[in-house]
Design an enzyme around this catalytic site. Structure first.
Site, short mmCIF file in Angstrom:
data_model
loop_
_atom_site.label_atom_id
_atom_site.label_comp_id
_atom_site.label_asym_id
_atom_site.label_seq_id
_atom_site.Cartn_x
_atom_site.Cartn_y
_atom_site.Cartn_z
N HIS A 36 3.60 9.67 5.25
CA HIS A 36 3.11 8.63 6.17
C HIS A 36 4.09 8.44 7.33
CE1 HIS A 36 1.29 7.11 2.23
NE2 HIS A 36 0.23 7.34 3.00
N GLN A 60 -14.25 3.62 -0.32
CA GLN A 60 -14.05 5.05 -0.56
C GLN A 60 -13.68 5.37 -2.01
OE1 GLN A 60 -10.89 4.95 2.51
NE2 GLN A 60 -9.76 6.36 1.20
N GLN A 152 -10.74 15.22 5.12
CA GLN A 152 -10.81 13.94 5.81
C GLN A 152 -10.59 14.13 7.32
OE1 GLN A 152 -9.00 9.98 4.46
NE2 GLN A 152 -7.41 10.79 5.79
N SER A 184 2.43 12.30 -2.07
CA SER A 184 1.22 11.50 -2.24
C SER A 184 1.60 10.19 -2.92
CB SER A 184 0.20 12.25 -3.11
OG SER A 184 -0.86 11.39 -3.51
N ARG A 186 -0.09 8.81 -5.05
CA ARG A 186 -0.50 8.92 -6.45
C ARG A 186 0.52 9.68 -7.31
NH1 ARG A 186 -5.84 9.10 -3.99
NH2 ARG A 186 -7.20 7.52 -4.94
#
Length: 286
Positions: A36, A60, A152, A184, A186
């Protein structure tokens, strides 16, 4: 000095006196990492004002996905965003973004029928809708997205082209850990053994890249080689491995001279990870 705002009204008021300054938007769902922050670095090269949004978008997420447990730590995010030079941090809550039931959505068809769009029905309608809202709220000159979510990027770029939105979408390279795992939010879910095995994803993509650079043109053969390598890790549960043209996302009969994406999604335990490599076979790499 970074300002944090929580309402659309306040954000618009702060941006309305921007004169001729270029505004860049970095849309995120928070729990920031170096991937990011690299988008912020790129935004600062192009723009006078950098707006970062942090919003975990419920539209989403499917009914059995990880919306409720998606990692959140706004104080940590605020510190990281400020340290990297974000000017405006937009942190709306769900009621601010969706004050009433959503009956207007944006749907991009065709390129959403494969990869994550096939595995997660409705996901990209949610993405396109929230990104469209953010573009209308911020009215940026540029918007910055990471290549890790390459589908995306393709969806957002096509939406912008088809709807004549006055924003330039900039795709930025994947940022990886030392062992190659794509950064990520996650990744924090991974147990130690799962984390150790997850590096096979990048290893398999690198193997596929090498095969193509050596002249292999059969997508099915390369796909099989990727799957074979991933299956050597007992914690890996493959969702998909695909080789497609990019950004059209069509399956090629043969790998020729046009850009392709080698994309995969694999679960380790309860954690679903995605990764990809985009390459132009017409430009053989060393």
């Amino acid at each position: 000095m970074m300002q944090t705002v929580n309402t659309i009204k306040e954000l618009r008021e702060l941006l309305q006196d921007r004169n001729v300054k270029k505004v860049g938007l970095v849309p995120t769902m928070g729990y920031l990492h170096e991937g990011h922050l690299s988008l912020v670095d790129e935004a600062k090269k192009h723009c006078d004002i950098v707006v970062m949004s942090i919003f975990v978008n419920p539209l989403q997420f499917g009914p059995n996905e990880d919306f409720d447990r998606y990692p959140r730590n706004i104080e940590r995010d605020r510190t990281l965003a400020k340290s990297r030079g974000v000017d405006l941090l937009f942190v709306p809550d769900i009621n601010e973004m969706y004050p009433q039931p959503v009956i207007t959505t944006v749907s991009v068809t065709g390129i959403t029928g494969r990869l994550c769009g096939k595995s997660r029905p409705g996901h990209f309608d949610g993405v396109a809708t929230v990104v469209s809202k953010l573009f209308h709220i911020v009215q940026p000159d540029y918007a910055f997205f990471g290549q890790k979510d390459a589908q995306q990027v393709a969806v957002v770029k096509r939406m912008v082209e088809d709807l004549n939105m006055p924003v330039e979408v900039v795709s930025c390279p994947i940022v990886r850990e030392e062992d190659g795992l794509a950064m990520s939010s996650r990744n924090v879910y991974l147990k130690p053994e799962e984390r150790a095995q997850a590096k096979v994803l990048y290893q398999s993509l690198q193997h596929a890249r090498q095969l193509i650079n050596q002249g292999e043109t059969d997508p099915a053969f390369i796909q099989g080689e990727i799957i074979k390598l991933i299956k050597t890790r007992d914690r890996a549960d493959i969702d998909y491995v695909e080789i497609l043209t990019y950004p059209d996302l069509d399956p090629p009969d043969q790998i020729k001279d046009n850009p392709i994406i080698i994309a995969l999604a694999v679960k380790f335990g309860k954690t679903r990870l995605i990764d990809n490599v985009i390459m132009d076979p017409g430009k053989r790499e060393a």
